[in-house]
Structure formats: structure tokens, C-alpha cells
Design a protein around this motif. Structure first.
Motif, short mmCIF file in Angstrom:
data_model
loop_
_atom_site.label_atom_id
_atom_site.label_comp_id
_atom_site.label_asym_id
_atom_site.label_seq_id
_atom_site.Cartn_x
_atom_site.Cartn_y
_atom_site.Cartn_z
N ALA A 111 3.28 7.90 5.57
CA ALA A 111 2.90 6.50 5.29
C ALA A 111 2.47 6.34 3.83
O ALA A 111 2.86 5.37 3.17
N THR A 112 1.69 7.29 3.33
CA THR A 112 1.26 7.22 1.93
C THR A 112 2.47 7.33 1.01
O THR A 112 2.56 6.60 0.02
N MET A 161 5.52 6.39 1.61
CA MET A 161 6.25 5.12 1.65
C MET A 161 5.55 4.07 0.80
O MET A 161 6.20 3.32 0.06
N GLU A 162 4.23 4.00 0.89
CA GLU A 162 3.46 3.04 0.09
C GLU A 162 3.68 3.27 -1.41
O GLU A 162 3.69 2.32 -2.19
N THR A 178 -0.49 11.94 7.81
CA THR A 178 -0.87 10.92 6.84
C THR A 178 0.13 10.77 5.70
O THR A 178 0.34 9.66 5.20
#
Length: 177
Positions: free
Chosen positions: A70-71, A73-74, A67
Motif C-alpha cells: 500500500a505504501t 502504491m501511494e 504494509t
């Protein structure tokens, strides 16, 4: 949590300091059912650096590993992860704190840490910075370290005194464990 099921993961996140970043990362860890057992935050320039040691069962650690990218990158973060195991503190003869300060001279920190390495000393924590005083740049540093059981701490302190005089720094040693 059973010792056999306990897993550990070190996470480092680096990115622009902005409100909510720490909250988002700690929420991700919580949502994945992991526990933060140790952490550090530092603002260096405009960048936030957040380091966490997590523990959880295999499934929880795997959820974080899948997880977090992706977090990150956000949130505009560079993230790194590495599985680890518990630190063996029993191999050390004691824990100490060293605080020193003096005129900011290039190479002082390198010489102090090199000196510690010569004696087989493990540095656990280090914080250093510079500041202006009386129109001159000064530096200060605080180290927490573990000494090997076989080290003669009194001889080490006497020897460090000679180094401190050569580097023109004032210092204080304290035993902390």
C-alpha cells in the motif's frame, strides 16, 4: 536478537526519483520494528531503485510484508519482496575487487561476467557506466566478488590478463577480504 527469531527480507522498490521516497521507506521499516542491515540506491535514468535487506522477528517482517504494498502504491513505486537467509561466506577463499575501463564496446560486461561464471565466481556487487572522453564513449565497471576456495587465484589472474587484452580493457585487481 536471538538467532532462531531472526528473519530476513529483501525489498526492492523502483519508481520515479522524488524527494522523500527513501525517507518514507526507511520510516516504514522502522515503524515495523525491523532493522536495515544492507542497502543500495541507484538512479537509473529518472528512476530510483532502492534495495534493502531487513532483519527482524517474524512479526516485524510480516508487518513489512503487509504494509509495503500500500505504501509503495501511494508513492508510485513498484515493490517486490522475498524472504531470505544469511549468506554463507565460509565457502569462499577470499573476496576481491576488480575495476576495469576502456572504449565502450557492446558485450564487454557480458564477456567479463561470463568469464567469472565459468570459474564459479560469485559476483556480490557490480556498478558500470559510460562516459564521453575525447569525443569517444568509454565504459568503466567495478565488481566485488568471492572466489571459491579451490580456485587458483594466480592462474585466474593470468588467464584474465589474456581476456583483458582481447577486450582491450585496463584493469586493477585488489583483495578486499
Amino acid at each position: 536478537m536471538a538467532e532462531l527469531a531472526k528473519q530476513q527480507l529483501v525489498i526492492t522498490a523502483i519508481g520515479e526519483d522524488q524527494p522523500g521516497v527513501v525517507s518514507a521507506l526507511t520510516q516504514l521499516v522502522s515503524d515495523c520494528n525491523c532493522n536495515i542491515t544492507d542497502s543500495r540506491i541507484a538512479i537509473l535514468g529518472n528512476e530510483l531503485t532502492f534495495i534493502m535487506l531487513l532483519c527482524g522477528d517474524m512479526a516485524a517482517i510480516s508487518r513489512v510484508e503487509h504494509t509495503l504494498p500500500a505504501t509503495g502504491m501511494e508513492l508510485g513505486l513498484l515493490t517486490m519482496m522475498k524472504r531470505t537467509s544469511s549468506h554463507n561466506a565460509e565457502q569462499y577463499g577470499g573476496g576481491y575487487n576488480l575495476e576495469y575501463h576502456g572504449v565502450d564496446t557492446p558485450g564487454t560486461l557480458s564477456q567479463v561476467t561470463g568469464y567469472f561464471a565459468e570459474y564459479g565466481i560469485s559476483i556480490c556487487s557490480l556498478k558500470s557506466d559510460t562516459f564521453d572522453k575525447e569525443e569517444q564513449a568509454y565504459m568503466r565497471c567495478e565488481l566485488e566478488f568471492n572466489v571459491p576456495q579451490e580456485l587458483d587465484i594466480d592462474a585466474f589472474k593470468v588467464s584474465f590478463e589474456a581476456l583483458s587484452q582481447r577486450l582491450e580493457i585496463d584493469y586493477i585487481f585488489r583483495r578486499i577480504r
